[in-house]
Design a protein around this motif. Structure first.
Motif, PDB file in Angstrom:
ATOM      1  N   GLY A  97       0.810  -1.212   0.000  1.00  0.00           N
ATOM      2  CA  GLY A  97       0.000   0.000   0.000  1.00  0.00           C
ATOM      3  C   GLY A  97       0.836   1.251   0.000  1.00  0.00           C
ATOM      4  N   ASP A 119      -3.618   2.378  -3.402  1.00  0.00           N
ATOM      5  CA  ASP A 119      -4.436   2.720  -2.236  1.00  0.00           C
ATOM      6  C   ASP A 119      -3.616   2.599  -0.958  1.00  0.00           C
ATOM      7  OD1 ASP A 119      -6.442   2.852  -4.114  1.00  0.00           O
ATOM      8  OD2 ASP A 119      -7.786   1.465  -3.078  1.00  0.00           O
ATOM      9  N   HIS A 122      -3.645  -1.680  -0.287  1.00  0.00           N
ATOM     10  CA  HIS A 122      -4.015  -2.037  -1.657  1.00  0.00           C
ATOM     11  C   HIS A 122      -4.245  -3.544  -1.840  1.00  0.00           C
ATOM     12  CE1 HIS A 122      -3.992  -0.741  -5.961  1.00  0.00           C
ATOM     13  NE2 HIS A 122      -3.794  -2.043  -6.133  1.00  0.00           N
ATOM     14  N   ASP A 136      -6.493  -8.835  -3.770  1.00  0.00           N
ATOM     15  CA  ASP A 136      -6.744  -7.404  -3.782  1.00  0.00           C
ATOM     16  C   ASP A 136      -7.610  -7.048  -2.574  1.00  0.00           C
ATOM     17  OD1 ASP A 136      -6.529  -4.900  -5.503  1.00  0.00           O
ATOM     18  OD2 ASP A 136      -8.695  -5.018  -5.140  1.00  0.00           O
ATOM     19  N   SER A 139      -9.192  -2.454  -3.903  1.00  0.00           N
ATOM     20  CA  SER A 139      -8.516  -1.208  -4.253  1.00  0.00           C
ATOM     21  C   SER A 139      -9.209  -0.532  -5.428  1.00  0.00           C
ATOM     22  CB  SER A 139      -7.050  -1.484  -4.590  1.00  0.00           C
ATOM     23  OG  SER A 139      -6.958  -2.305  -5.741  1.00  0.00           O
ATOM     24  N   GLU A 140      -8.999   0.754  -5.535  1.00  0.00           N
ATOM     25  CA  GLU A 140      -9.632   1.544  -6.594  1.00  0.00           C
ATOM     26  C   GLU A 140      -9.096   1.186  -7.983  1.00  0.00           C
ATOM     27  OE1 GLU A 140      -9.923   6.213  -7.852  1.00  0.00           O
ATOM     28  OE2 GLU A 140      -9.981   5.709  -5.711  1.00  0.00           O
ATOM     29  N   THR A 143      -5.548  -4.875  -8.758  1.00  0.00           N
ATOM     30  CA  THR A 143      -4.275  -5.598  -8.734  1.00  0.00           C
ATOM     31  C   THR A 143      -4.304  -6.608  -9.867  1.00  0.00           C
ATOM     32  OG1 THR A 143      -4.190  -5.369  -6.322  1.00  0.00           O
ATOM     33  CG2 THR A 143      -2.774  -7.046  -7.308  1.00  0.00           C
ATOM     34  N   SER A 158     -10.659  -9.828  -5.150  1.00  0.00           N
ATOM     35  CA  SER A 158     -10.638  -9.584  -3.708  1.00  0.00           C
ATOM     36  C   SER A 158     -11.299 -10.737  -2.955  1.00  0.00           C
ATOM     37  CB  SER A 158     -11.356  -8.274  -3.384  1.00  0.00           C
ATOM     38  OG  SER A 158     -12.706  -8.354  -3.788  1.00  0.00           O
TER      39      SER A 158
END
Length: 180
Positions: A97, A119, A122, A136, A139-140, A143, A158
């Motif tokens: 991160g 992020d 992250h 992940d 995160s915005e 990954t 995620s």
């Protein structure tokens, strides 16, 4: 003394006893030689196994061997040169991160060219069942992973951890981190 070691020693003693008896009582030279050769091979094999069993607890496992040779993470620059490294020896979990005082991350990408795409927390990489896995953390910028030697990118979910191996490149946003 464990059972395997005891059994190995008993077989070695039996093979040696058999060899002595064969030498003493077999009259035909061919039978004697074959018997001595077979029993000698058995004694040798089980003597080696006894030594391995006796030293089993004392053998040192090397980090690189039980973790598929992965020992560090390398941040890559635009020309694929290594701009920063992180040692992962002895770790079982690594948080990636951009730590600006509010997050606890192991791999801080705050001072990189790609910091704006990473992020605070992250992604996370965990060691489980003899392998490393990354996932992940919603995160915005996501990954992705590029397998070593392949040109294709895969999105890391995620919800489902993705196994990583030596030579893979993880993209945290736009920040490329190679596993070595």
């Amino acid at each position: 003394m464990n059972r395997k070691l005891t059994l190995d020693i008993a077989i070695v003693i039996s093979a040696i006893t058999g060899a002595v008896l064969s030498y003493a009582y077999l009259q035909d030279p061919m039978e004697r030689h074959i018997s001595l050769a077979v029993l000698g091979v058995f004694a040798l094999i089980f003597a080696v196994l006894a030594v391995l069993d006796a030293t089993e607890g004392r053998r040192v496992r090397r980090y690189g061997m039980n973790r598929r040779g992965m020992s560090e993470l390398q941040l890559l620059g635009e020309d694929s040169s290594v701009t920063d490294t992180w040692d992962i020896y002895g770790k079982t979990s690594i948080v990636f991160g951009r730590d600006e005082g509010e997050f606890q991350v192991d791999v801080n990408l705050k001072n990189t060219d790609y910091a704006g795409t990473v992020d605070g927390e992250h992604a996370v990489m965990n060691y489980s069942g003899g392998s490393w896995y990354i996932e992940d953390l919603d995160s915005e910028n996501g990954t992705r992973i590029q397998r070593g030697g392949e040109g294709k990118m895969y999105k890391v979910s995620s919800r489902e951890p993705c196994r990583v191996e030596r030579g893979d490149i993880i993209y945290l946003g736009l920040a490329p981190v190679r596993i070595q």
